[in-house]
Motif scaffolding. Structure first.
Motif, short mmCIF file in Angstrom:
data_model
loop_
_atom_site.label_atom_id
_atom_site.label_comp_id
_atom_site.label_asym_id
_atom_site.label_seq_id
_atom_site.Cartn_x
_atom_site.Cartn_y
_atom_site.Cartn_z
N HIS A 146 0.83 -1.21 0.00
CA HIS A 146 0.00 0.00 0.00
C HIS A 146 0.86 1.26 0.00
N ASN A 147 2.00 1.22 0.68
CA ASN A 147 2.84 2.41 0.80
C ASN A 147 3.49 2.80 -0.51
N MET A 148 3.57 1.88 -1.46
CA MET A 148 4.23 2.18 -2.73
C MET A 148 3.34 3.01 -3.66
N ILE A 149 2.04 2.91 -3.50
CA ILE A 149 1.11 3.63 -4.38
C ILE A 149 0.88 5.03 -3.83
N LEU A 150 1.28 6.02 -4.60
CA LEU A 150 1.17 7.42 -4.19
C LEU A 150 0.10 8.12 -5.03
N ASP A 151 -0.54 9.10 -4.42
CA ASP A 151 -1.59 9.86 -5.11
C ASP A 151 -0.95 10.98 -5.92
N TRP A 152 -0.37 10.61 -7.05
CA TRP A 152 0.34 11.58 -7.88
C TRP A 152 -0.61 12.61 -8.48
N LYS A 153 -1.81 12.21 -8.84
CA LYS A 153 -2.73 13.14 -9.48
C LYS A 153 -3.06 14.32 -8.56
N SER A 154 -3.39 14.03 -7.31
CA SER A 154 -3.72 15.11 -6.38
C SER A 154 -2.51 15.99 -6.12
N PHE A 155 -1.33 15.39 -6.04
CA PHE A 155 -0.12 16.17 -5.80
C PHE A 155 0.20 17.07 -6.99
N LEU A 156 0.11 16.53 -8.20
CA LEU A 156 0.44 17.32 -9.38
C LEU A 156 -0.59 18.41 -9.64
N ASP A 157 -1.81 18.22 -9.17
CA ASP A 157 -2.83 19.26 -9.31
C ASP A 157 -2.47 20.53 -8.56
N THR A 158 -1.62 20.42 -7.56
CA THR A 158 -1.25 21.59 -6.76
C THR A 158 -0.23 22.48 -7.44
N ILE A 159 0.50 21.95 -8.42
CA ILE A 159 1.55 22.74 -9.06
C ILE A 159 1.41 22.81 -10.57
N TYR A 160 0.51 22.02 -11.16
CA TYR A 160 0.32 22.03 -12.61
C TYR A 160 -1.12 22.38 -12.93
N LEU A 161 -1.36 22.63 -14.22
CA LEU A 161 -2.73 22.83 -14.69
C LEU A 161 -3.55 21.57 -14.45
N HIS A 162 -4.85 21.72 -14.24
CA HIS A 162 -5.71 20.58 -13.98
C HIS A 162 -6.18 19.92 -15.28
N LYS A 163 -6.22 20.68 -16.36
CA LYS A 163 -6.72 20.17 -17.63
C LYS A 163 -5.62 20.27 -18.69
N CYS A 164 -5.50 19.23 -19.47
CA CYS A 164 -4.47 19.21 -20.51
C CYS A 164 -4.82 20.24 -21.59
N PRO A 165 -3.88 21.13 -21.97
CA PRO A 165 -4.18 22.17 -22.96
C PRO A 165 -4.20 21.68 -24.41
N PHE A 166 -3.92 20.40 -24.64
CA PHE A 166 -3.94 19.86 -25.99
C PHE A 166 -4.59 18.49 -25.95
N LYS A 167 -5.03 18.00 -27.12
CA LYS A 167 -5.69 16.70 -27.21
C LYS A 167 -4.67 15.58 -27.06
N THR A 168 -4.97 14.63 -26.24
CA THR A 168 -4.03 13.55 -25.96
C THR A 168 -4.17 12.37 -26.93
N GLN A 169 -5.36 12.15 -27.47
CA GLN A 169 -5.57 10.95 -28.29
C GLN A 169 -4.71 10.91 -29.55
N PRO A 170 -4.52 12.02 -30.29
CA PRO A 170 -3.71 11.93 -31.51
C PRO A 170 -2.20 11.85 -31.26
N LEU A 171 -1.74 11.99 -30.04
CA LEU A 171 -0.31 12.09 -29.76
C LEU A 171 0.43 10.80 -30.11
N LYS A 172 1.61 10.99 -30.69
CA LYS A 172 2.53 9.87 -30.95
C LYS A 172 3.76 9.94 -30.05
N GLU A 173 4.16 11.14 -29.67
CA GLU A 173 5.31 11.32 -28.78
C GLU A 173 5.04 12.46 -27.82
#
Length: 216
Positions: A146-173
């Motif tokens: 259990h200790n290995m799984i970290l809540d990265w999403k909640s942590f990254l929400d504090t310092i990054y944008l909450h919504k991706c500014p570009f579409k993710t589905q067409p991405l290749k790299e």
């Protein structure tokens, strides 16, 4: 009937192309799920534990599963790794191969499992994985806690944008480079032009400073 229900066991595989080393992170449904937090936690453990300190550039090949690999949490995660001196990494690039035309080494590793071996508990399933390969080296099995799984999403929400500014589905790299603390680079074709996008809010250099103090 309740006690005879099948327990779901999950395995996340990291295959190192340069050495042939292969690590399996195994856990059952009571430990964690199969989402972006789990993927980011396993990658973080791999980078911190198994990746050599002199590696400056990391290239990752994975499928385009939106709930696990191809999502904004993973994009922000690799940007966080290269821009916060957690490792000596200066660049992380994720490539999403064409579906149906590429065969990843992880799929071949799973094909080596002898699923006809009798096992009833997770520990016995881990032994099946360990005994599935001898050359170039046996599979490494990490029993996830259990200790290995970290809540990265909640942590990254504090310092990054909450919504991706570009579409993710067409991405290749998708590429994260340590030369800019707010930008990430991506392209929708393997040979197309590279586009940059802002994913981090403006950094306040005076955070935590008293009146009259500034960052030099």
């Amino acid at each position: 009937m309740y006690y005879k229900r099948q327990l779901s066991i999950y395995a996340f595989n990291v295959h190192v192309l340069s050495s042939g080393q292969s690590i399996f992170y195994t856990y059952h449904e009571g430990i964690a799920k199969k989402g972006s937090n789990e993927v980011a936690s396993f990658l973080f453990h791999f980078i911190d534990t198994y990746l050599q300190d002199d590696v400056k550039e990391l290239q990752i090949f994975c499928d385009s599963a939106g709930g696990q690999n191809k999502n904004f949490t993973i994009f922000r995660f690799i940007h966080f790794i290269v821009n916060n001196r957690i490792h000596s990494l200066k660049e992380i690039k994720i490539t999403f191969p064409v579906r149906g035309h590429s065969y990843l080494e992880c799929d071949k590793n799973v094909g080596l499992w002898n699923l006809k071996s009798p096992f009833e508990i997770p520990e016995q399933f881990e032994d099946v994985i360990k005994n599935s390969r001898c050359k170039p080296s046996p599979f490494i099995v990490v029993s996830v806690s259990h200790n290995m799984i970290l809540d990265w999403k909640s942590f990254l929400d504090t310092i990054y944008l909450h919504k991706c500014p570009f579409k993710t589905q067409p991405l290749k790299e998708i590429v994260a480079i340590s030369d800019h603390s707010r930008l990430i680079y991506y392209r929708s074709t393997y040979n197309g032009s590279v586009i940059s996008g802002i994913i981090r809010t403006r950094i306040d250099s005076n955070t935590g400073l008293r009146n009259g103090e500034f960052v030099l």
